[in-house]
Design a protein around this motif. Sequence first.
Motif, mmCIF file in Angstrom:
data_model
loop_
_atom_site.group_PDB
_atom_site.id
_atom_site.type_symbol
_atom_site.label_atom_id
_atom_site.label_comp_id
_atom_site.label_asym_id
_atom_site.label_seq_id
_atom_site.Cartn_x
_atom_site.Cartn_y
_atom_site.Cartn_z
ATOM 1 N N ILE A 12 -44.418 -27.542 -33.663
ATOM 2 C CA ILE A 12 -43.860 -26.346 -33.018
ATOM 3 C C ILE A 12 -44.802 -25.161 -33.139
ATOM 4 N N SER A 13 -45.670 -25.191 -34.134
ATOM 5 C CA SER A 13 -46.643 -24.109 -34.304
ATOM 6 C C SER A 13 -47.640 -24.040 -33.149
ATOM 7 N N ASP A 14 -47.723 -25.092 -32.336
ATOM 8 C CA ASP A 14 -48.600 -25.099 -31.165
ATOM 9 C C ASP A 14 -48.008 -24.328 -29.983
ATOM 10 N N VAL A 15 -46.766 -23.868 -30.120
ATOM 11 C CA VAL A 15 -46.044 -23.218 -29.019
ATOM 12 C C VAL A 15 -45.779 -21.759 -29.396
ATOM 13 N N GLU A 16 -45.832 -20.893 -28.417
ATOM 14 C CA GLU A 16 -45.527 -19.478 -28.640
ATOM 15 C C GLU A 16 -44.089 -19.335 -29.153
ATOM 16 N N PRO A 17 -43.887 -18.610 -30.243
ATOM 17 C CA PRO A 17 -42.525 -18.424 -30.772
ATOM 18 C C PRO A 17 -41.549 -17.851 -29.744
ATOM 19 N N GLU A 33 -37.790 -19.181 -28.541
ATOM 20 C CA GLU A 33 -36.591 -18.345 -28.505
ATOM 21 C C GLU A 33 -35.931 -18.367 -27.126
ATOM 22 N N HIS A 34 -36.731 -18.292 -26.074
ATOM 23 C CA HIS A 34 -36.174 -18.328 -24.722
ATOM 24 C C HIS A 34 -35.499 -19.673 -24.429
ATOM 25 N N LEU A 35 -36.114 -20.759 -24.886
ATOM 26 C CA LEU A 35 -35.502 -22.080 -24.698
ATOM 27 C C LEU A 35 -34.180 -22.161 -25.461
ATOM 28 N N LEU A 36 -34.148 -21.667 -26.695
ATOM 29 C CA LEU A 36 -32.909 -21.678 -27.473
ATOM 30 C C LEU A 36 -31.818 -20.866 -26.772
ATOM 31 N N ASP A 37 -32.190 -19.743 -26.173
ATOM 32 C CA ASP A 37 -31.206 -18.953 -25.417
ATOM 33 C C ASP A 37 -30.657 -19.739 -24.230
ATOM 34 N N ARG A 38 -31.541 -20.434 -23.518
ATOM 35 C CA ARG A 38 -31.082 -21.211 -22.359
ATOM 36 C C ARG A 38 -30.203 -22.388 -22.793
ATOM 37 N N ALA A 39 -30.551 -23.008 -23.900
ATOM 38 C CA ALA A 39 -29.807 -24.191 -24.360
ATOM 39 C C ALA A 39 -28.479 -23.826 -25.014
ATOM 40 N N PHE A 40 -28.434 -22.715 -25.769
ATOM 41 C CA PHE A 40 -27.248 -22.400 -26.574
ATOM 42 C C PHE A 40 -26.603 -21.062 -26.249
ATOM 43 N N GLY A 41 -27.235 -20.262 -25.413
ATOM 44 C CA GLY A 41 -26.693 -18.955 -25.072
ATOM 45 C C GLY A 41 -27.222 -17.871 -25.990
ATOM 46 N N THR A 42 -27.143 -16.654 -25.521
ATOM 47 C CA THR A 42 -27.690 -15.538 -26.293
ATOM 48 C C THR A 42 -26.847 -15.187 -27.508
ATOM 49 N N GLY A 43 -25.618 -15.666 -27.596
ATOM 50 C CA GLY A 43 -24.769 -15.430 -28.763
ATOM 51 C C GLY A 43 -24.979 -16.434 -29.879
ATOM 52 N N ARG A 44 -25.989 -17.263 -29.753
ATOM 53 C CA ARG A 44 -26.223 -18.345 -30.716
ATOM 54 C C ARG A 44 -26.422 -17.860 -32.150
ATOM 55 N N HIS A 45 -26.904 -16.633 -32.325
ATOM 56 C CA HIS A 45 -27.173 -16.109 -33.668
ATOM 57 C C HIS A 45 -25.896 -15.888 -34.470
ATOM 58 N N ARG A 93 -43.868 -28.556 -41.102
ATOM 59 C CA ARG A 93 -44.206 -29.990 -41.041
ATOM 60 C C ARG A 93 -43.066 -30.849 -40.484
ATOM 61 N N LEU A 94 -41.875 -30.251 -40.329
ATOM 62 C CA LEU A 94 -40.719 -30.995 -39.824
ATOM 63 C C LEU A 94 -40.198 -30.442 -38.500
ATOM 64 N N SER A 95 -40.916 -29.508 -37.907
ATOM 65 C CA SER A 95 -40.454 -28.833 -36.693
ATOM 66 C C SER A 95 -41.406 -29.121 -35.542
ATOM 67 N N PHE A 96 -40.836 -29.510 -34.387
ATOM 68 C CA PHE A 96 -41.645 -30.008 -33.278
ATOM 69 C C PHE A 96 -41.204 -29.421 -31.946
ATOM 70 N N ALA A 97 -42.097 -29.534 -30.975
ATOM 71 C CA ALA A 97 -41.815 -29.124 -29.600
ATOM 72 C C ALA A 97 -42.131 -30.288 -28.675
ATOM 73 N N ALA A 98 -41.384 -30.372 -27.594
ATOM 74 C CA ALA A 98 -41.639 -31.368 -26.544
ATOM 75 C C ALA A 98 -42.225 -30.635 -25.344
ATOM 76 N N LEU A 99 -43.387 -31.105 -24.909
ATOM 77 C CA LEU A 99 -44.076 -30.494 -23.770
ATOM 78 C C LEU A 99 -44.197 -31.507 -22.647
ATOM 79 N N GLU A 100 -44.052 -31.003 -21.431
ATOM 80 C CA GLU A 100 -44.311 -31.809 -20.246
ATOM 81 C C GLU A 100 -45.217 -30.981 -19.343
ATOM 82 N N LYS A 101 -46.440 -31.451 -19.161
ATOM 83 C CA LYS A 101 -47.435 -30.698 -18.379
ATOM 84 C C LYS A 101 -47.542 -29.266 -18.890
ATOM 85 N N ASP A 102 -47.639 -29.109 -20.183
ATOM 86 C CA ASP A 102 -47.773 -27.817 -20.857
ATOM 87 C C ASP A 102 -46.529 -26.933 -20.770
ATOM 88 N N ALA A 103 -45.431 -27.413 -20.199
ATOM 89 C CA ALA A 103 -44.179 -26.659 -20.152
ATOM 90 C C ALA A 103 -43.286 -27.103 -21.312
#
Length: 170
Positions: A7-12, A16-28, A44-54
Amino acid sequence: MISIVPISDVEPQAVEHLLDRAFGTGRHERTAYRIREGMPAIPRLSFAALEKDALVGTIQCWPILFDGDDGRDVPLVMVGPVAVEPARQRDGIGRDLMLSALNAAVATGDAAALMLIGDPEYYGRFFGFTADRTTEWRVPGPVEQRRLLAMGDSVPNGGGMLGPRIAALA
């Protein structure tokens, strides 16, 4: 083709924007956020899934603590959230992210006590999480007790409170 990267390979901000889309802005406001409040995710336990850099999915794992009613403190790893781009849900991306995190936990020696809040029918069937030892656990907010799941040889049984682990994992 989906690639799983740290996940460190992806902009934080993208995470955050993906988490908002998946769970809503009230997720906090969710209980899971209270359990891990103030803790950084375990890189070391946190990952991102990329498809064509998205960015199409993420999983993060967190250091938390079981503060037992009997006086024992048990370090745990909280698995999740697993977030997948809403249009890509049911494509197996979440499963691949879970497997990446669980395999990394085994490889790094972090798999002795894992927990999550989730659907027991799914996380039990596909990954082995159960509520067998969590029936007396408490959390800092509302939760359906049957959704409080754990796995690993060091998962505590009995009453206690879940919260952030002050000394985060390196």
